[in-house]
Design an enzyme around this catalytic site. Structure first.
Site, short mmCIF file in Angstrom:
data_model
loop_
_atom_site.label_atom_id
_atom_site.label_comp_id
_atom_site.label_asym_id
_atom_site.label_seq_id
_atom_site.Cartn_x
_atom_site.Cartn_y
_atom_site.Cartn_z
N VAL A 133 -11.75 3.08 46.17
CA VAL A 133 -12.59 2.41 47.42
C VAL A 133 -12.36 0.94 48.12
CG1 VAL A 133 -14.79 4.36 46.57
CG2 VAL A 133 -14.55 2.22 45.42
N TYR A 175 -20.07 -8.63 36.91
CA TYR A 175 -20.93 -7.13 37.19
C TYR A 175 -22.41 -7.01 36.83
CZ TYR A 175 -23.13 -2.60 35.49
OH TYR A 175 -24.27 -1.24 35.16
N ASN A 225 -20.95 4.59 43.89
CA ASN A 225 -21.09 5.15 42.00
C ASN A 225 -19.91 4.41 41.28
OD1 ASN A 225 -22.37 5.47 39.73
ND2 ASN A 225 -20.63 7.08 40.08
#
Length: 264
Positions: free
Chosen positions: A62, A153, A88
């Protein structure tokens, strides 16, 4: 009982394992045809087979626009439309900020945030034409509170929440809805090694007001709702799926608990 996603076409990135797999299977049970977008072709194919129906697996990175464009073209050729996108896909490269390599930062950013942008953009071009569509972004409680020593993150997940709101605002006139889900502690095959440690598991469990660590199915349920007509007027929202963890700060404060009456 009627299925809520009958004949809808959904793309789920990172759909081969963990939370993504649970969303794929839940969508399939609700009547959707799911495109399992996963970097590992065998995992993608296996999950698509388990989903059944017309679901297919597609090997995709992706972080690469060429892969995203190929995925969208293949989906359009196979099904003729895209109704739902679930962003996701994610890869955490942990590390302390002062020592984090540039490549580690880029990996997490490119998969978790850039990838979600590219996937949404490519699908939205088709959704705009048909004046209909739905995007579900799998963010995290770490997008609301910093998650230390996890590299980029938290920054990625906070960015994904803002991307959700921007998508909802810009694409709302085309009847495209975009919402985010913020999971808390979730036990998946990818986190099993950590949760298999009794001390870690118990420490995390105690920080959740509902008293348990969640599962992928706890995220799949909200993902079905947000993709269904039941949420047809819901867009730009951030739906918590964390057992009240986000509001349970004081459960993590050390020391004796006060349970009522006089404070000594």
């Amino acid at each position: 009982m009627p299925v809520r996603l009958k004949d809808k076409v959904a793309i789920v990135t990172g759909g081969g394992r963990g939370i993504g797999r649970d969303i794929v299977l839940a969508y399939a049970r609700e009547g959707a045809h799911v495109v399992v977008a996963e970097i590992d072709p065998q995992t993608a194919a296996a999950t698509a087979k388990d989903a059944g129906g017309k679901s297919i697996g597609v090997a995709v990175d992706v972080a690469k626009s060429a892969d995203i464009n190929r995925l969208v073209e293949q989906t359009m050729a196979e099904f003729g439309r895209i109704d739902i996108v679930v962003n996701n896909a994610m890869k955490i490269v942990p590390g302390k900020l002062e020592a984090l390599p540039e490549a580690a930062w880029d990996t997490t950013m490119n998969i978790g945030l850039k990838g979600a942008f590219l996937m949404s953009q490519a699908a939205a071009r088709h959704m705009i034409v048909k004046n209909s569509g739905c995007i579900v972004n799998i963010a995290s409680i770490a997008g609301l509170f910093p998650y230390n020593w996890a590299g980029a993150y938290s920054v990625v997940k906070a960015g994904l929440i803002m991307l959700t709101k921007l998508q909802a605002m810009e694409w709302g006139p085309y009847n495209i809805r975009s919402n985010a889900i913020t999971p808390g502690y979730i036990r998946t095959p990818g986190t099993e090694a950590m949760y298999a440690d009794p001390e870690i598991y118990e420490g995390r469990r105690k920080g959740v007001p509902m008293g348990r660590v969640g599962s992928g199915e706890d995220i799949a349920g909200p993902a079905v709702f947000l993709a269904s007509d039941e949420s047809q007027y819901t867009s730009g929202s951030v739906l918590g799926a964390d057992g009240a963890q986000a509001v349970g700060y004081f459960l993590s404060v050390p020391g004796r608990r006060f349970s009522g009456g006089r404070i000594d």
